[in-house]
Design a protein around this motif. Sequence first.
Motif, short mmCIF file in Angstrom:
data_model
loop_
_atom_site.label_atom_id
_atom_site.label_comp_id
_atom_site.label_asym_id
_atom_site.label_seq_id
_atom_site.Cartn_x
_atom_site.Cartn_y
_atom_site.Cartn_z
N PRO B 324 27.54 -24.58 3.63
CA PRO B 324 26.71 -24.85 2.45
C PRO B 324 26.41 -23.57 1.68
N VAL B 325 26.25 -23.70 0.40
CA VAL B 325 25.73 -22.59 -0.40
C VAL B 325 24.22 -22.59 -0.15
N LEU B 326 23.71 -21.49 0.34
CA LEU B 326 22.28 -21.49 0.66
C LEU B 326 21.51 -20.62 -0.31
N LEU B 327 20.27 -20.97 -0.52
CA LEU B 327 19.42 -20.29 -1.50
C LEU B 327 18.24 -19.63 -0.78
N THR B 328 17.48 -18.84 -1.50
CA THR B 328 16.34 -18.17 -0.86
C THR B 328 15.39 -19.19 -0.22
N ALA B 331 15.62 -20.09 3.60
CA ALA B 331 15.37 -19.14 4.69
C ALA B 331 14.67 -19.82 5.87
#
Lengths: 319, 351
Positions: B324-328, B331
């Motif tokens: 997956p493309v993960l974002l802040t 976290a």
Amino acid sequence: MANSWLQVAVHKKYLLAEDILGLELKAIQGEILPPVEAGAHIDVKLPNGITRKYSLTNAPDEVGVYKLGILLDPNSRGGSAYIHWELRQGDELLISVPCNYFPLVDSEHALLFAGGIGITPIFAMAESLYQSGKSFELHYACRSESKAAFLNTLLDKPWADRVSFYFNDANQKIDAEALIFDAELTTHLYCCGPSGFINWINDIAVKQRWSADRIHFERFNMKKSETIGQESIFEIRLQRSDKVIEVGADQTVAQTLLDHGIDIALSCEQGICGSCMIPVLEGIPDHRDMFQSEAEKKQNNQFTPCCSRSHSQTLVLDI
Amino acid sequence: MTSMNKSPYLTNVWYVAALSTEVGTEELFSRTLLDTSVLIYRTEDGTAVAMQDRCPHRFVPLSMGRREGDNIVCAYHGLKFNCEGKCNHNPHGNNRIPAAAQVRSYPIIEKYGFIWIWMGEKTADPSLLPDFSPLVEGHPNSVGYTYMPRECHYELITDNVMDLSHIDHLHGDIITTRGQLSPKVPQIREGERSLSARWEWVQKPAMLIFNQYLSKPDDEADHFFDITWTPPANIQLSVGANQDKGALDLDHTVGQYDLHTSTPGSQNYTHYFFATRRNHIEDDAEYNEMKIKAMHEAFVAEDGPVLDAVHKEMGTSDLFSLNPVLLTSDAAPVKVRRLLKEMVKAEQENL
């Protein structure tokens, strides 16, 4: 980073050269200072809350005291300025146990290069090599005589004839190309000094096809002069492909690797996903990811090249 | 489940089996938990008990049988079991009771308005049940509970609550942070068996669930979210707002103390439980009813369909295998997934 701190007191504070202080630290309350190897440094925790790394100049037979040479950084944010102006003899400090990212390795001959305050670990190395009967030569470049720490000490040493001085203000320059070219294949090179000095020596050695395992350097901690913006410059050594690459202040490790044609598994690019994790063999990463737990970060055996940097001058990576 | 089988779940831990209110005094309540049918009922003194909902003879669900005092009589051939799952009557042959005629029973703790069950092989450890006592301290009209079954993997529900940045995008006006939350990277705290994330932000006006209880409803207010995950899938969420620069905690804000907790029915089906206690207009029964209804509806109408669709689309519970493309904002959920995975692995290795 050391977890337990040693309590020491400033035993002596004296001028080594213009803007360079000599500092001698001794243990208090019966603590014993662990022995020092040439090339080692300690973290010094100052009473103003700042922690800085300084190389030790101890000779192998100097025990019970830690000797440091500290340059006043004109852009000091409270590290060297505090030591120069505020710290007094008798003041108590906390220090880490010595840590060595810049050890001597066994070789037939050692070619030592020191630039400015970079003499501190190099001085210890020269003395150590001398005491163990090893062959070496020391090339010491400085702005001027007045700024050359250990000048008289070096001249008084029984190995003074192996030292060459080069003063900028006298237009003296190390002929590094020739020195490196003339070296035997069994010679190892050690270099410490400002970033530009190290880069210059390193580039020459690399151009002359020296293998990375024969080139050893340590950038002394003078953060401001080595930083662009907020970030420091450091190098990564790729153990498996035997490459040394500098990571610029405005580059990430990941970008640097990609620029050198080394593919890494990037996903989030901000330390969330852990996809790009690389094993670290030596050096202390400056962990900036949120993926690892605090306990994992303390192990310093892996890091995320997408966002993390380095506390030590060199990170050795298992790629 | 024998000790040789590797459960995909963390088992030596307390899961919510049901809301206390779901299990009446007479009924034989059945629910599939961790791929196992479980029978829950109350003995005559009101104590909740649980056992596998399956007769060891021909595997008929015991919940299809009938009660006889605190015993259960199987509908099919009349084997009778006591509330610890031990067969105490066999109407067949010489009435001998085979030693194997024992239904697995499960330790239960009824606390904080929930019936908690221990399905692991290890001896149940009550100290592993986290403290959610604020749920049961205070006026009865300021707390609400609800149950929302979902067709998705339970970790997606954990992700959903650990990453609150979705509220500005998925939910309506009533709990929007007006774009203030998404840019913030939460402060993360690691505990021995927990992971917390905290956000603080300013928005104007305050969240609409709180603003009318603040002195200046249309003005700016400071807000906080503080969430703490404990295994296997409990998330305690506190949220509040104030306008007097006081501490951002539930003692100094208009806010609420929530518990989101989910229990896998299977890898494709989850029992999602929710409880909320507010610290304002505490005795207003009408508001209380409206509030829990609204929260239930928001989840069922907004989060639920997305999570079910995500689950279907993923086709696996292994999020990371899909790159997956993960974002802040990921976290905290990523850390929780890792922690849980490590705990499950450690448990499997110790079997």
